[in-house]
Design a protein around this motif. Structure first.
Motif, PDB file in Angstrom:
ATOM      1  N   LEU A  68       2.481  19.644  34.252  1.00 47.67           N
ATOM      2  CA  LEU A  68       2.745  18.513  33.362  1.00 47.67           C
ATOM      3  C   LEU A  68       4.215  18.424  32.972  1.00 47.67           C
ATOM      4  N   GLN A  69       4.994  19.468  33.351  1.00 43.86           N
ATOM      5  CA  GLN A  69       6.416  19.509  33.010  1.00 43.86           C
ATOM      6  C   GLN A  69       6.619  19.429  31.495  1.00 43.86           C
ATOM      7  N   THR A  70       5.801  20.198  30.760  1.00 43.76           N
ATOM      8  CA  THR A  70       5.909  20.191  29.306  1.00 43.76           C
ATOM      9  C   THR A  70       5.940  21.617  28.768  1.00 43.76           C
ATOM     10  N   VAL A  71       6.563  21.765  27.604  1.00 44.78           N
ATOM     11  CA  VAL A  71       6.605  23.032  26.876  1.00 44.78           C
ATOM     12  C   VAL A  71       6.106  22.751  25.465  1.00 44.78           C
ATOM     13  N   VAL A  72       5.112  23.511  25.028  1.00 41.21           N
ATOM     14  CA  VAL A  72       4.456  23.267  23.739  1.00 41.21           C
ATOM     15  C   VAL A  72       4.618  24.486  22.835  1.00 41.21           C
ATOM     16  N   ASP A  73       4.871  24.234  21.559  1.00 42.72           N
ATOM     17  CA  ASP A  73       4.886  25.291  20.546  1.00 42.72           C
ATOM     18  C   ASP A  73       3.426  25.581  20.185  1.00 42.72           C
ATOM     19  N   SER A  74       2.937  26.757  20.579  1.00 45.11           N
ATOM     20  CA  SER A  74       1.515  27.072  20.392  1.00 45.11           C
ATOM     21  C   SER A  74       1.136  27.181  18.915  1.00 45.11           C
ATOM     22  N   ARG A  75       2.100  27.354  18.028  1.00 44.97           N
ATOM     23  CA  ARG A  75       1.796  27.462  16.595  1.00 44.97           C
ATOM     24  C   ARG A  75       1.457  26.100  15.992  1.00 44.97           C
ATOM     25  N   THR A  76       2.102  25.062  16.520  1.00 47.01           N
ATOM     26  CA  THR A  76       1.925  23.727  15.941  1.00 47.01           C
ATOM     27  C   THR A  76       1.224  22.757  16.890  1.00 47.01           C
ATOM     28  N   GLY A  77       1.212  23.101  18.195  1.00 49.09           N
ATOM     29  CA  GLY A  77       0.641  22.200  19.190  1.00 49.09           C
ATOM     30  C   GLY A  77       1.567  21.065  19.564  1.00 49.09           C
ATOM     31  N   GLU A  78       2.805  21.097  19.062  1.00 52.22           N
ATOM     32  CA  GLU A  78       3.758  20.026  19.350  1.00 52.22           C
ATOM     33  C   GLU A  78       4.600  20.350  20.575  1.00 52.22           C
ATOM     34  N   GLU A  79       4.891  19.293  21.344  1.00 49.44           N
ATOM     35  CA  GLU A  79       5.743  19.465  22.523  1.00 49.44           C
ATOM     36  C   GLU A  79       7.193  19.661  22.095  1.00 49.44           C
ATOM     37  N   ILE A  80       7.871  20.579  22.789  1.00 50.97           N
ATOM     38  CA  ILE A  80       9.293  20.829  22.539  1.00 50.97           C
ATOM     39  C   ILE A  80      10.085  20.014  23.564  1.00 50.97           C
ATOM     40  N   PRO A  81      10.878  19.048  23.121  1.00 54.85           N
ATOM     41  CA  PRO A  81      11.616  18.215  24.083  1.00 54.85           C
ATOM     42  C   PRO A  81      12.743  18.993  24.747  1.00 54.85           C
ATOM     43  N   LEU A  82      12.754  18.978  26.077  1.00 52.35           N
ATOM     44  CA  LEU A  82      13.802  19.633  26.857  1.00 52.35           C
ATOM     45  C   LEU A  82      14.386  18.634  27.834  1.00 52.35           C
ATOM     46  N   THR A  83      15.660  18.821  28.166  1.00 55.45           N
ATOM     47  CA  THR A  83      16.249  18.016  29.231  1.00 55.45           C
ATOM     48  C   THR A  83      15.699  18.496  30.571  1.00 55.45           C
ATOM     49  N   ALA A  84      15.904  17.696  31.607  1.00 54.39           N
ATOM     50  CA  ALA A  84      15.399  18.063  32.937  1.00 54.39           C
ATOM     51  C   ALA A  84      15.979  19.396  33.394  1.00 54.39           C
ATOM     52  N   LYS A  85      17.257  19.601  33.179  1.00 54.82           N
ATOM     53  CA  LYS A  85      17.902  20.848  33.618  1.00 54.82           C
ATOM     54  C   LYS A  85      17.412  22.034  32.792  1.00 54.82           C
ATOM     55  N   GLN A  86      17.237  21.858  31.494  1.00 56.10           N
ATOM     56  CA  GLN A  86      16.707  22.941  30.664  1.00 56.10           C
ATOM     57  C   GLN A  86      15.328  23.348  31.137  1.00 56.10           C
ATOM     58  N   LEU A  87      14.486  22.366  31.452  1.00 56.82           N
ATOM     59  CA  LEU A  87      13.138  22.664  31.930  1.00 56.82           C
ATOM     60  C   LEU A  87      13.184  23.375  33.270  1.00 56.82           C
ATOM     61  N   GLN A  88      14.048  22.927  34.191  1.00 56.25           N
ATOM     62  CA  GLN A  88      14.150  23.573  35.499  1.00 56.25           C
ATOM     63  C   GLN A  88      14.609  25.023  35.370  1.00 56.25           C
ATOM     64  N   ILE A  89      15.552  25.274  34.469  1.00 58.33           N
ATOM     65  CA  ILE A  89      16.024  26.649  34.253  1.00 58.33           C
ATOM     66  C   ILE A  89      14.879  27.522  33.737  1.00 58.33           C
TER      67      ILE A  89
END
Length: 223
Positions: free
Chosen positions: A137-158
């Protein structure tokens, strides 16, 4: 995971028998004789089989571009070169390296391993500290809150690249070439800057990072 292979090989004899053998094993093979069109077609592939010696763009250049375009598509390099330096250069972005001549059973077995490895990493979310990463899904979620953490494309690829090599120390040169698909220049701070901003997004305490660890004088790793 599907079985669509992007196969780049300019030798007609080798290309035809590899294509025929893989199709006999149930793969769908898109065979190119040069790397010029590969980037535009890699998104439709599940696996890449890439020869080093190509006319025009060499396999190393093509491979870096493919990994930049589609970092989650595994690449297997083929080469008649046996020098360690060539293998190390290829493995900076490729996921496996097979030396010619090879038996078709070995090629098929290596592709099967890559399929299983990537299927596990793509289909299942990865837990890392308080993060829950969904590669598909190309997403990163904070498991404590269930909220998605917004990342740039390069940050996500790294982050995904570090996770695929979890526990392994990666140099900034390896990270740059895998994510940007270009040779790293001495004293370039691009990776350092991106990781600093990435830590500000994902670490509980960016000044004392627990997810992306700095290995002083070498590089970074995710434990």
């Amino acid at each position: 995971m599907g079985k669509r292979v992007l196969y780049i090989e300019d030798d007609a004899d080798i290309g035809s028998w590899v294509k025929e053998d893989l199709e006999r094993r149930g793969y769908e093979v898109d065979w190119l004789v040069s790397g010029e069109e590969a980037v535009s077609r890699v998104r439709a592939a599940d696996l890449v089989v890439l020869d080093v010696m190509l006319p025009g763009l060499d396999g190393f250049t093509v491979g870096r571009r493919l990994k930049k375009e589609a970092p989650d598509v595994p690449i297997l390099m083929l080469s008649a070169r046996t020098a360690v330096d060539d293998k190390l250069q290829g493995l900076q972005f490729a996921d496996d390296y097979l030396t010619k001549p090879f038996h078709p059973d070995e090629l098929a077995a290596r592709l099967d391993v890559l399929q299983r490895r990537y299927a596990a990493s793509v289909d299942q979310p990865a837990a890392c500290g308080h993060l829950l990463i969904h590669p598909e899904l190309q997403t990163v979620v904070d498991s404590r809150t269930g909220e998605e953490i917004p990342l740039t494309a390069k940050q996500l690829q790294i982050l995904l690249y570090l996770l695929r090599n979890r526990g392994q120390i990666l140099t900034k040169e390896q990270i740059y070439e895998a994510v940007w698909g270009e040779p790293h220049l001495d004293r370039d701070k691009t990776v350092n800057v991106h990781i600093r901003y990435l830590r500000e997004r994902i670490e509980l305490d960016p000044g004392n990072p627990q997810i992306i660890e700095t290995i002083r004088g070498i590089g970074y790793r995710v434990k």
